[in-house]
Design a protein around this motif. Sequence first.
Motif, short mmCIF file in Angstrom:
data_model
loop_
_atom_site.label_atom_id
_atom_site.label_comp_id
_atom_site.label_asym_id
_atom_site.label_seq_id
_atom_site.Cartn_x
_atom_site.Cartn_y
_atom_site.Cartn_z
N GLY A 234 9.02 -26.41 0.34
CA GLY A 234 8.00 -27.30 -0.18
C GLY A 234 7.85 -27.30 -1.68
O GLY A 234 7.28 -28.23 -2.26
N THR A 235 8.31 -26.26 -2.38
CA THR A 235 8.25 -26.25 -3.84
C THR A 235 9.68 -26.09 -4.38
O THR A 235 10.44 -27.02 -4.37
N VAL A 236 10.03 -24.89 -4.82
CA VAL A 236 11.36 -24.66 -5.40
C VAL A 236 12.22 -23.82 -4.46
O VAL A 236 11.71 -23.16 -3.55
N GLY A 237 13.51 -23.84 -4.74
CA GLY A 237 14.39 -22.96 -3.97
C GLY A 237 14.14 -21.51 -4.31
O GLY A 237 13.86 -20.67 -3.44
N ILE A 238 14.21 -21.18 -5.63
CA ILE A 238 13.96 -19.82 -6.12
C ILE A 238 12.98 -19.89 -7.27
O ILE A 238 13.18 -20.64 -8.23
N PHE A 239 11.92 -19.08 -7.22
CA PHE A 239 10.92 -18.95 -8.28
C PHE A 239 11.01 -17.52 -8.81
O PHE A 239 10.91 -16.56 -8.04
N MET A 240 11.16 -17.37 -10.14
CA MET A 240 11.29 -16.02 -10.70
C MET A 240 10.46 -15.87 -11.97
O MET A 240 10.55 -16.69 -12.88
N ARG A 241 9.65 -14.80 -12.02
CA ARG A 241 8.97 -14.36 -13.24
C ARG A 241 9.07 -12.83 -13.29
O ARG A 241 9.20 -12.17 -12.26
N ASP A 242 8.98 -12.27 -14.48
CA ASP A 242 8.98 -10.82 -14.63
C ASP A 242 10.06 -10.17 -13.76
O ASP A 242 9.81 -9.21 -13.04
N SER A 243 11.26 -10.73 -13.81
CA SER A 243 12.38 -10.31 -12.95
C SER A 243 13.60 -10.12 -13.84
O SER A 243 14.04 -11.06 -14.51
N LEU A 244 14.17 -8.91 -13.81
CA LEU A 244 15.18 -8.52 -14.78
C LEU A 244 16.48 -8.09 -14.11
O LEU A 244 16.47 -7.28 -13.17
N ASP A 245 17.60 -8.64 -14.59
CA ASP A 245 18.94 -8.15 -14.24
C ASP A 245 19.23 -8.19 -12.73
O ASP A 245 19.81 -7.25 -12.18
N ASN A 246 18.84 -9.27 -12.10
CA ASN A 246 19.19 -9.48 -10.70
C ASN A 246 20.44 -10.34 -10.60
O ASN A 246 20.74 -11.12 -11.50
N ALA A 247 21.20 -10.18 -9.51
CA ALA A 247 22.46 -10.91 -9.34
C ALA A 247 22.44 -11.67 -8.03
O ALA A 247 22.09 -11.11 -6.98
N PHE A 248 22.82 -12.95 -8.10
CA PHE A 248 22.90 -13.82 -6.93
C PHE A 248 24.34 -14.31 -6.81
O PHE A 248 24.87 -14.91 -7.74
N THR A 249 24.96 -14.10 -5.65
CA THR A 249 26.36 -14.47 -5.45
C THR A 249 26.54 -15.26 -4.16
O THR A 249 26.01 -14.88 -3.12
N ASN A 250 27.29 -16.36 -4.26
CA ASN A 250 27.59 -17.21 -3.11
C ASN A 250 26.31 -17.76 -2.48
O ASN A 250 25.89 -17.35 -1.41
N MET A 251 25.74 -18.73 -3.16
CA MET A 251 24.43 -19.23 -2.78
C MET A 251 24.43 -20.76 -2.74
O MET A 251 24.98 -21.41 -3.63
N HIS A 252 23.83 -21.33 -1.70
CA HIS A 252 23.63 -22.77 -1.58
C HIS A 252 22.13 -23.05 -1.58
O HIS A 252 21.38 -22.49 -0.78
N ILE A 253 21.71 -23.93 -2.50
CA ILE A 253 20.31 -24.33 -2.61
C ILE A 253 20.26 -25.85 -2.56
O ILE A 253 20.85 -26.51 -3.42
N ARG A 254 19.56 -26.42 -1.58
CA ARG A 254 19.59 -27.88 -1.46
C ARG A 254 18.29 -28.43 -0.89
O ARG A 254 17.55 -27.76 -0.18
N ASP A 255 18.02 -29.68 -1.26
CA ASP A 255 16.93 -30.47 -0.66
C ASP A 255 15.56 -29.82 -0.80
O ASP A 255 14.71 -29.96 0.09
N ASN A 256 15.30 -29.12 -1.91
CA ASN A 256 13.97 -28.58 -2.13
C ASN A 256 13.12 -29.59 -2.91
O ASN A 256 13.64 -30.35 -3.73
N ILE A 257 11.84 -29.62 -2.66
CA ILE A 257 10.97 -30.68 -3.17
C ILE A 257 10.93 -30.68 -4.70
O ILE A 257 10.94 -31.74 -5.33
N GLN A 258 10.90 -29.51 -5.31
CA GLN A 258 10.86 -29.44 -6.77
C GLN A 258 12.23 -28.98 -7.30
O GLN A 258 13.23 -29.58 -6.95
N HIS A 259 12.29 -27.95 -8.09
CA HIS A 259 13.53 -27.52 -8.72
C HIS A 259 14.36 -26.63 -7.78
O HIS A 259 13.83 -26.04 -6.84
N GLY A 260 15.65 -26.54 -8.09
CA GLY A 260 16.48 -25.62 -7.33
C GLY A 260 16.15 -24.17 -7.66
O GLY A 260 15.77 -23.38 -6.80
N VAL A 261 16.28 -23.81 -8.95
CA VAL A 261 15.91 -22.49 -9.46
C VAL A 261 14.96 -22.68 -10.63
O VAL A 261 15.22 -23.48 -11.54
N PHE A 262 13.84 -21.95 -10.63
CA PHE A 262 12.81 -22.08 -11.66
C PHE A 262 12.53 -20.70 -12.25
O PHE A 262 12.05 -19.80 -11.56
N LEU A 263 12.86 -20.51 -13.54
CA LEU A 263 12.62 -19.25 -14.24
C LEU A 263 11.46 -19.44 -15.20
O LEU A 263 11.41 -20.43 -15.93
#
Length: 333
Positions: A234-263
Amino acid sequence: MKSHRLTSGLAIALTILFTLSAVPALAVEVKEKTCDAIQKAIYQLPPEGGEVSLLPGTYSCSAPIIMDRHNVTLRGTGPATLLRLADKANAPVIIMGMAEGIPSRTTRYIKVRDLMIDGNRANQLSECMGGPCSMEFPLRNNGISIRRCEDCAVQSVTVFGAMSGGLVTELGCRRLNIRDYTSFDNEFDGLAGYETEDSTFTGIHLYGNKAAGISTDIKFNNNKFYDVTISNNGTVGIFMRDSLDNAFTNMHIRDNIQHGVFLAQVNTDAATGATGNTFTSVVISQSGGVGFLANDASCVNNMLVGAQFVNNRHGCIGEAASGLVENIGAICR
Protein backbone atom coordinates in the motif's frame (compact mmCIF):
# COMPACT_ATOMS: atom_id res chain seq x y z
CA MET A 1 52.76 -30.32 18.87
CA LYS A 2 51.42 -30.46 22.44
CA SER A 3 50.14 -26.90 22.15
CA HIS A 4 48.38 -27.78 18.87
CA ARG A 5 46.63 -30.74 20.50
CA LEU A 6 45.45 -28.56 23.40
CA THR A 7 44.11 -25.97 20.97
CA SER A 8 42.30 -28.61 18.93
CA GLY A 9 40.82 -30.15 22.07
CA LEU A 10 39.54 -26.75 23.22
CA ALA A 11 37.96 -26.15 19.80
CA ILE A 12 36.19 -29.53 19.96
CA ALA A 13 34.97 -28.85 23.49
CA LEU A 14 33.61 -25.43 22.50
CA THR A 15 31.88 -26.95 19.48
CA ILE A 16 30.20 -29.57 21.66
CA LEU A 17 29.14 -26.90 24.18
CA PHE A 18 27.63 -24.72 21.46
CA THR A 19 25.80 -27.69 19.95
CA LEU A 20 24.33 -28.70 23.30
CA SER A 21 23.15 -25.13 23.94
CA ALA A 22 21.65 -24.62 20.50
CA VAL A 23 19.85 -27.95 19.87
CA PRO A 24 16.60 -28.81 21.71
CA ALA A 25 16.93 -31.71 24.14
CA LEU A 26 13.30 -32.86 24.36
CA ALA A 27 10.27 -32.92 22.04
CA VAL A 28 6.71 -32.50 23.33
CA GLU A 29 3.64 -32.84 21.10
CA VAL A 30 0.64 -30.54 21.69
CA LYS A 31 -2.67 -32.15 20.77
CA GLU A 32 -5.14 -29.67 22.29
CA LYS A 33 -5.88 -27.01 19.67
CA THR A 34 -5.26 -23.91 21.79
CA CYS A 35 -2.31 -21.60 22.22
CA ASP A 36 -2.76 -21.87 25.96
CA ALA A 37 -1.83 -25.54 25.63
CA ILE A 38 1.23 -24.53 23.59
CA GLN A 39 2.26 -22.06 26.29
CA LYS A 40 1.93 -24.68 29.01
CA ALA A 41 4.05 -27.08 26.98
CA ILE A 42 6.80 -24.45 26.63
CA TYR A 43 6.91 -23.80 30.37
CA GLN A 44 6.90 -27.52 31.14
CA LEU A 45 10.11 -28.10 29.18
CA PRO A 46 13.21 -28.83 31.27
CA PRO A 47 15.73 -26.05 32.00
CA GLU A 48 17.89 -27.08 29.05
CA GLY A 49 14.96 -26.38 26.70
CA GLY A 50 13.41 -28.55 24.02
CA GLU A 51 10.97 -28.67 21.12
CA VAL A 52 7.21 -28.19 21.13
CA SER A 53 5.65 -29.81 18.06
CA LEU A 54 2.18 -29.04 16.72
CA LEU A 55 -0.18 -31.26 14.78
CA PRO A 56 -2.12 -30.20 11.68
CA GLY A 57 -5.18 -28.10 12.50
CA THR A 58 -6.14 -24.63 13.75
CA TYR A 59 -4.93 -23.52 17.18
CA SER A 60 -6.97 -20.68 18.70
CA CYS A 61 -4.95 -17.97 20.49
CA SER A 62 -6.70 -15.86 23.11
CA ALA A 63 -3.30 -14.65 24.38
CA PRO A 64 0.18 -14.55 22.84
CA ILE A 65 2.55 -17.49 22.88
CA ILE A 66 5.54 -16.16 24.85
CA MET A 67 8.86 -17.85 24.08
CA ASP A 68 11.09 -16.25 26.74
CA ARG A 69 13.26 -19.28 27.58
CA HIS A 70 16.52 -20.23 25.90
CA ASN A 71 16.79 -23.19 23.50
CA VAL A 72 13.11 -23.60 22.66
CA THR A 73 11.76 -24.59 19.23
CA LEU A 74 8.11 -24.35 18.15
CA ARG A 75 7.53 -26.53 15.10
CA GLY A 76 4.38 -27.17 13.06
CA THR A 77 3.76 -29.44 10.09
CA GLY A 78 3.77 -26.71 7.44
CA PRO A 79 0.72 -24.83 6.09
CA ALA A 80 -1.58 -27.41 7.70
CA THR A 81 -0.67 -25.97 11.13
CA LEU A 82 -2.44 -22.62 11.67
CA LEU A 83 -2.26 -20.35 14.71
CA ARG A 84 -5.26 -18.03 14.62
CA LEU A 85 -5.76 -15.06 16.93
CA ALA A 86 -9.15 -15.26 18.63
CA ASP A 87 -11.73 -12.50 18.14
CA LYS A 88 -10.99 -9.42 20.26
CA ALA A 89 -7.84 -10.96 21.72
CA ASN A 90 -5.92 -7.78 20.74
CA ALA A 91 -2.50 -9.40 21.09
CA PRO A 92 0.54 -10.54 19.17
CA VAL A 93 0.38 -14.21 18.21
CA ILE A 94 4.00 -15.14 19.03
CA ILE A 95 6.55 -13.23 21.11
CA MET A 96 10.12 -14.48 20.76
CA GLY A 97 11.82 -12.96 23.80
CA MET A 98 10.41 -11.24 26.85
CA ALA A 99 6.97 -9.62 26.77
CA GLU A 100 7.72 -6.79 29.21
CA GLY A 101 7.84 -3.25 27.80
CA ILE A 102 11.64 -3.17 27.61
CA PRO A 103 13.11 -6.69 27.88
CA SER A 104 15.44 -6.90 30.88
CA ARG A 105 17.52 -9.74 29.45
CA THR A 106 18.47 -11.39 26.16
CA THR A 107 16.80 -14.61 25.02
CA ARG A 108 18.82 -17.02 22.86
CA TYR A 109 18.30 -19.93 20.47
CA ILE A 110 14.54 -19.55 19.96
CA LYS A 111 13.11 -21.04 16.77
CA VAL A 112 9.68 -20.95 15.11
CA ARG A 113 9.19 -23.00 11.97
CA ASP A 114 6.80 -24.75 9.60
CA LEU A 115 3.47 -23.07 10.37
CA MET A 116 1.03 -20.31 9.40
CA ILE A 117 -0.28 -17.39 11.49
CA ASP A 118 -3.61 -15.62 11.00
CA GLY A 119 -3.78 -12.31 12.90
CA ASN A 120 -7.56 -12.13 12.33
CA ARG A 121 -7.32 -8.35 11.87
CA ALA A 122 -10.97 -7.85 11.03
CA ASN A 123 -12.00 -9.00 14.50
CA GLN A 124 -9.47 -7.05 16.60
CA LEU A 125 -10.00 -3.67 18.29
CA SER A 126 -6.54 -2.10 18.72
CA GLU A 127 -3.01 -2.15 17.32
CA CYS A 128 -1.38 -2.52 20.74
CA MET A 129 -1.89 -5.17 23.39
CA GLY A 130 -3.96 -3.78 26.26
CA GLY A 131 -5.13 -0.52 24.70
CA PRO A 132 -4.00 2.47 22.61
CA CYS A 133 -0.28 2.33 21.79
CA SER A 134 1.70 4.14 24.52
CA MET A 135 4.52 3.61 27.03
CA GLU A 136 1.97 1.67 29.08
CA PHE A 137 0.96 -0.52 26.12
CA PRO A 138 4.04 -0.79 23.86
CA LEU A 139 3.46 -4.29 22.49
CA ARG A 140 2.18 -4.14 18.91
CA ASN A 141 -0.15 -6.88 17.79
CA ASN A 142 2.18 -8.40 15.22
CA GLY A 143 2.07 -11.90 13.88
CA ILE A 144 5.55 -12.48 15.35
CA SER A 145 7.45 -10.04 17.59
CA ILE A 146 11.15 -10.83 18.06
CA ARG A 147 12.45 -8.85 21.03
CA ARG A 148 16.07 -8.74 22.26
CA CYS A 149 16.69 -12.17 20.80
CA GLU A 150 20.09 -13.48 19.73
CA ASP A 151 20.79 -16.46 17.45
CA CYS A 152 17.05 -16.90 16.98
CA ALA A 153 15.36 -18.19 13.81
CA VAL A 154 12.10 -18.20 11.87
CA GLN A 155 11.85 -20.67 9.01
CA SER A 156 9.08 -21.63 6.58
CA VAL A 157 6.46 -19.41 8.22
CA THR A 158 3.58 -17.44 6.64
CA VAL A 159 1.92 -14.54 8.49
CA PHE A 160 -1.19 -12.74 7.30
CA GLY A 161 -3.93 -10.48 8.62
CA ALA A 162 -2.07 -9.02 11.61
CA MET A 163 -3.45 -5.86 13.24
CA SER A 164 0.06 -4.33 13.13
CA GLY A 165 3.04 -5.90 11.30
CA GLY A 166 3.64 -9.39 10.04
CA LEU A 167 7.05 -9.98 11.64
CA VAL A 168 8.88 -7.31 13.66
CA THR A 169 12.40 -7.46 15.12
CA GLU A 170 13.27 -4.96 17.83
CA LEU A 171 15.07 -3.86 20.99
CA GLY A 172 18.47 -5.42 20.44
CA CYS A 173 18.25 -8.45 18.15
CA ARG A 174 21.47 -10.04 16.88
CA ARG A 175 22.29 -12.80 14.42
CA LEU A 176 18.71 -13.63 13.50
CA ASN A 177 18.07 -16.07 10.67
CA ILE A 178 14.75 -15.45 8.89
CA ARG A 179 14.31 -17.93 6.05
CA ASP A 180 11.45 -18.71 3.68
CA TYR A 181 9.11 -16.14 5.22
CA THR A 182 5.90 -14.97 3.50
CA SER A 183 3.62 -12.20 4.71
CA PHE A 184 0.54 -10.49 3.28
CA ASP A 185 -2.59 -8.49 4.15
CA ASN A 186 -1.23 -6.99 7.37
CA GLU A 187 -2.38 -3.59 8.61
CA PHE A 188 1.15 -2.19 8.37
CA ASP A 189 4.40 -3.78 7.13
CA GLY A 190 5.09 -7.31 6.05
CA LEU A 191 8.47 -7.23 7.81
CA ALA A 192 9.87 -4.47 10.02
CA GLY A 193 13.23 -4.18 11.77
CA TYR A 194 14.42 -1.94 14.60
CA GLU A 195 17.64 -2.16 16.64
CA THR A 196 18.67 -5.29 14.77
CA GLU A 197 22.18 -6.19 13.60
CA ASP A 198 24.18 -8.93 11.86
CA SER A 199 21.08 -10.83 10.77
CA THR A 200 20.18 -12.71 7.59
CA PHE A 201 16.86 -12.66 5.73
CA THR A 202 16.55 -15.20 2.90
CA GLY A 203 13.67 -16.23 0.66
CA ILE A 204 11.35 -13.38 1.64
CA HIS A 205 7.98 -12.85 -0.12
CA LEU A 206 5.91 -9.81 0.93
CA TYR A 207 2.77 -8.69 -0.86
CA GLY A 208 -0.53 -6.93 -0.35
CA ASN A 209 0.35 -5.32 2.99
CA LYS A 210 -1.37 -2.02 3.71
CA ALA A 211 1.91 -0.18 4.37
CA ALA A 212 5.43 -1.19 3.24
CA GLY A 213 6.80 -4.55 2.29
CA ILE A 214 9.94 -3.97 4.41
CA SER A 215 10.40 -1.13 6.90
CA THR A 216 13.66 -0.53 8.81
CA ASP A 217 14.44 2.13 11.39
CA ILE A 218 16.40 2.83 14.61
CA LYS A 219 19.86 1.27 14.20
CA PHE A 220 19.01 -1.44 11.71
CA ASN A 221 22.63 -2.13 10.74
CA ASN A 222 24.81 -4.69 8.95
CA ASN A 223 22.03 -7.03 7.89
CA LYS A 224 21.76 -9.09 4.69
CA PHE A 225 18.77 -9.85 2.48
CA TYR A 226 18.82 -12.48 -0.28
CA ASP A 227 16.15 -13.57 -2.76
CA VAL A 228 13.38 -11.11 -1.92
CA THR A 229 10.10 -10.46 -3.75
CA ILE A 230 8.00 -7.43 -2.75
CA SER A 231 4.80 -6.55 -4.59
CA ASN A 232 1.47 -4.73 -4.42
CA ASN A 233 2.00 -3.05 -1.05
CA GLY A 234 0.00 0.00 0.00
CA THR A 235 2.92 2.44 0.36
CA VAL A 236 6.51 1.64 -0.66
CA GLY A 237 8.36 -1.57 -1.35
CA ILE A 238 11.18 -0.77 1.11
CA PHE A 239 11.24 2.10 3.64
CA MET A 240 14.56 2.81 5.39
CA ARG A 241 15.70 5.35 8.00
CA ASP A 242 18.55 5.19 10.51
CA SER A 243 19.77 2.04 8.71
CA LEU A 244 23.47 1.54 8.02
CA ASP A 245 25.49 -0.83 5.80
CA ASN A 246 22.77 -3.30 4.90
CA ALA A 247 23.01 -5.43 1.74
CA PHE A 248 20.16 -6.53 -0.54
CA THR A 249 20.88 -9.13 -3.25
CA ASN A 250 18.62 -10.61 -5.94
CA MET A 251 15.47 -8.64 -5.28
CA HIS A 252 12.29 -7.95 -7.27
CA ILE A 253 10.12 -4.98 -6.25
CA ARG A 254 7.01 -4.28 -8.31
CA ASP A 255 3.54 -2.72 -8.37
CA ASN A 256 3.81 -0.82 -5.09
CA ILE A 257 1.53 2.20 -4.69
CA GLN A 258 4.31 4.70 -3.95
CA HIS A 259 8.07 4.30 -4.46
CA GLY A 260 10.01 1.10 -4.94
CA VAL A 261 12.75 1.95 -2.40
CA PHE A 262 12.52 5.04 -0.16
CA LEU A 263 15.56 6.18 1.88
CA ALA A 264 15.15 8.98 4.42
CA GLN A 265 16.19 10.40 7.78
CA VAL A 266 14.16 10.74 10.98
CA ASN A 267 12.40 14.09 10.84
CA THR A 268 15.14 16.80 10.79
CA ASP A 269 17.89 14.67 12.33
CA ALA A 270 20.62 14.38 9.67
CA ALA A 271 22.47 11.83 11.82
CA THR A 272 19.74 9.27 11.13
CA GLY A 273 19.87 8.99 7.36
CA ALA A 274 19.79 5.61 5.65
CA THR A 275 23.46 5.34 4.60
CA GLY A 276 25.92 2.87 3.18
CA ASN A 277 23.35 0.38 1.90
CA THR A 278 24.01 -1.77 -1.17
CA PHE A 279 21.44 -3.11 -3.63
CA THR A 280 22.74 -5.74 -6.07
CA SER A 281 20.82 -7.45 -8.89
CA VAL A 282 17.60 -5.54 -8.27
CA VAL A 283 14.56 -5.20 -10.55
CA ILE A 284 12.16 -2.38 -9.62
CA SER A 285 9.07 -1.98 -11.79
CA GLN A 286 5.62 -0.41 -11.97
CA SER A 287 6.07 1.82 -8.90
CA GLY A 288 3.50 4.57 -8.43
CA GLY A 289 6.32 7.00 -7.66
CA VAL A 290 10.07 6.80 -8.21
CA GLY A 291 11.83 3.47 -8.52
CA PHE A 292 14.58 4.39 -6.02
CA LEU A 293 14.41 7.61 -4.00
CA ALA A 294 17.07 9.02 -1.64
CA ASN A 295 14.78 11.58 -0.03
CA ASP A 296 17.25 13.43 2.22
CA ALA A 297 20.78 14.76 1.64
CA SER A 298 21.96 12.74 4.66
CA CYS A 299 21.33 9.47 2.77
CA VAL A 300 24.88 9.13 1.46
CA ASN A 301 27.03 6.24 0.21
CA ASN A 302 24.19 4.07 -1.02
CA MET A 303 24.95 1.90 -4.03
CA LEU A 304 23.01 0.23 -6.85
CA VAL A 305 24.82 -2.54 -8.75
CA GLY A 306 23.22 -4.11 -11.81
CA ALA A 307 19.72 -2.67 -11.34
CA GLN A 308 16.83 -2.70 -13.82
CA PHE A 309 14.14 0.00 -13.61
CA VAL A 310 11.01 -0.69 -15.65
CA ASN A 311 7.96 1.58 -16.08
CA ASN A 312 8.17 3.42 -12.75
CA ARG A 313 5.69 6.28 -13.01
CA HIS A 314 7.93 9.14 -11.84
CA GLY A 315 11.29 7.90 -13.03
CA CYS A 316 14.07 5.57 -12.04
CA ILE A 317 16.34 7.25 -9.46
CA GLY A 318 15.52 10.36 -7.44
CA GLU A 319 17.97 12.18 -5.16
CA ALA A 320 17.64 15.05 -2.71
CA ALA A 321 21.21 16.06 -3.68
CA SER A 322 23.40 14.89 -6.52
CA GLY A 323 25.80 12.04 -5.87
CA LEU A 324 23.84 10.37 -3.07
CA VAL A 325 23.46 7.09 -4.96
CA GLU A 326 26.40 5.34 -6.57
CA ASN A 327 25.00 3.66 -9.66
CA ILE A 328 26.88 0.91 -11.48
CA GLY A 329 25.28 -0.71 -14.49
CA ALA A 330 21.66 0.36 -13.97
CA ILE A 331 19.21 0.32 -16.88
CA CYS A 332 16.26 2.68 -16.91
CA ARG A 333 13.42 1.93 -19.28
